[in-house]
Design an enzyme around this catalytic site. Sequence first.
Site, PDB file in Angstrom:
ATOM      1  N   ASP A 175      60.800  50.176 -18.999  1.00 36.24           N
ATOM      2  CA  ASP A 175      61.476  48.848 -19.650  1.00 36.24           C
ATOM      3  C   ASP A 175      63.050  48.645 -18.823  1.00 36.24           C
ATOM      4  OD1 ASP A 175      61.992  46.733 -21.410  1.00 36.24           O
ATOM      5  OD2 ASP A 175      61.050  47.739 -23.478  1.00 36.24           O
ATOM      6  N   HIS A 246      59.433  43.126 -19.000  1.00 35.56           N
ATOM      7  CA  HIS A 246      59.853  44.266 -19.446  1.00 35.56           C
ATOM      8  C   HIS A 246      60.368  45.159 -17.644  1.00 35.56           C
ATOM      9  CE1 HIS A 246      61.286  44.245 -23.921  1.00 35.56           C
ATOM     10  NE2 HIS A 246      59.892  43.667 -23.359  1.00 35.56           N
ATOM     11  N   GLU A 308      55.983  40.162 -24.823  1.00 38.74           N
ATOM     12  CA  GLU A 308      57.668  39.823 -24.044  1.00 38.74           C
ATOM     13  C   GLU A 308      57.600  39.056 -22.707  1.00 38.74           C
ATOM     14  OE1 GLU A 308      60.128  41.168 -27.778  1.00 38.74           O
ATOM     15  OE2 GLU A 308      60.381  41.992 -26.469  1.00 38.74           O
TER      16      GLU A 308
HETATM   17  C1  TNX Z   1      60.599  43.952 -29.738  1.00 38.17           C
HETATM   18  S1  TNX Z   1      57.397  44.751 -30.418  1.00 38.17           S
HETATM   19  C2  TNX Z   1      59.775  44.303 -28.301  1.00 38.17           C
HETATM   20  C3  TNX Z   1      60.741  45.405 -27.728  1.00 38.17           C
HETATM   21  C4  TNX Z   1      61.900  45.404 -28.317  1.00 38.17           C
HETATM   22  C5  TNX Z   1      62.099  45.638 -30.000  1.00 38.17           C
HETATM   23  C6  TNX Z   1      63.347  46.251 -30.869  1.00 38.17           C
HETATM   24  C7  TNX Z   1      57.840  45.132 -28.386  1.00 38.17           C
HETATM   25  C8  TNX Z   1      56.709  44.828 -28.313  1.00 38.17           C
HETATM   26  N1  TNX Z   1      58.414  44.636 -28.023  1.00 38.17           N
HETATM   27  O1  TNX Z   1      60.849  45.597 -26.519  1.00 38.17           O
HETATM   28  O2  TNX Z   1      62.537  47.180 -27.981  1.00 38.17           O
HETATM   29  O3  TNX Z   1      61.724  44.093 -30.707  1.00 38.17           O
HETATM   30  O4  TNX Z   1      62.801  45.655 -32.397  1.00 38.17           O
END
Ligand code: TNX
Length: 492
Positions: A175, A246, A308
Amino acid sequence: MNAHGLLPRPSTVRPGPGAFTLVPETALDAPRELASVAAWLRATLGPPTGCALLPPQGPEQGRLTLALDPDLGAEAYRLRVTSSGVWITGGDAAGVFNGAQVFRQLLPPAALRRAPVAGAPMTAPAVEIEDRPAYGWRGCMLDVARHFMPKADLLRFVDLLALHRLNVLHLHLTDDQGWRLEIAKYPRLTSVGGWRPASMLGSRQHETVVGRPHGGFYTADDVREIVAYAAERFVTVVPEIDLPGHTQAVVAAYPELGLRPTEVRTGWGVSEDILDLTSPAALEFCRDVLDEVMELFPSSHIGIGGDECPGDPAARAVFIGAVAEHVAAAGRTPYAWDEILEGGATPGTTVAAWRGPKATTVAARAGHRVVACPDMSVYLDYRQSESPDEPIPIGPPLTLRDVHAFDPVPADMDERDRPLVIGAQCNVWTEHMEDARAVDYMVFPRLCAFAEVVWAAERTPYEEFAGRLEVHTARLDALGVEYRPKEGPKPW
Ligand code: TNX
């Protein structure tokens, strides 16, 4: 009767007369194909019970008998305890292992310790159990990127999953805040990308400043050991390399692959510092990394992230599509977060549906196999109550009762799409869990409720589950699991 506090609850439990007591002479009889299950059982039950569980020497000796009966089906088992012996018969080796885990639970909690404690005779009540899992993918995702989990703690975590008859450990290995896997071709991923300095200012989700430098990674040999250890417990380790978003730690290590030079991220949230989606070198990098990952992890599924990702959605879709195709070309199944659907995911990709039950419905409608993990039901990083004494009050509250109420198949899902839901997983994002103690607190006992949901086809009322959990927590105590007490947060 509370089914002896067995957790998750077996499909059928019929009590019988009497009980079986393990004594030093008790033997363990297993065919060759079950040698590794027998070795595990001997190593697990031997030390706390003082029973060597050696192969039988004579016909009159009391014994545990392990056997296979393929008619029972994958992962299913029959467990019979009488005053004269114990029979654990599985549809396959995994089924025998599951039956053996349940036998451990029938013994007093002291049977889960690592050495004997005074008192407890090792007696299991007579019972006949027939049992099979509701879903094939019964997983837990652990984020070892935000906070690294040392190998010894990870092996312990595998044991805890196996105790609850969960069978997938999805490891979120990379990450923005750290890269946790040794890659021979790119040594700076771990020498640079595996470490971050002591600043957490700018944290998005809460105001606490975490002042510690942090880092760590698994070597290739660590991974081989973790994978083999998990396999002995019928847990598949599914690796995830989160791409193309990420990836700030990658860019910190190899700036030429990114949009601009950067450092390993010291705040949470979604980073803008990611791979250059238009760069052939960045795509080549992903393919190289995944080749090494697939060499190390034998799992059918290989996680490629996809969540994301800032920037141009079309470029992202092309990039992650090429990554998915690379995995598929190697004969593996790409596994990605549900954002992958936005660009039309590569057919055959299994989707981890996290953005509500709707994502599960949408993924299945598009013909993808789905692992349900909706945030409002199974995100174990969310706080466990409204109390201000919860360790870090992020997220909406997600109580034990909420997890117990979770159904992997959304209520409004089309009948014909249901078979595409291959199971579910709970997700443990560790922004605010610095070590195994903190993970214990957030994960237990909610993982027990999750295990019940994915294992038991037939749901019982919450109060019935809670009664069994009461018995089960004595097992967690014996194992040294620092679960959240039901009375409320610990008096820190
Ligand atoms: C969303 S769920 C994210 C993570 C974070 C999390 C915190 C997902 C695929 N991505 O990067 O840690 O929310 O709840």
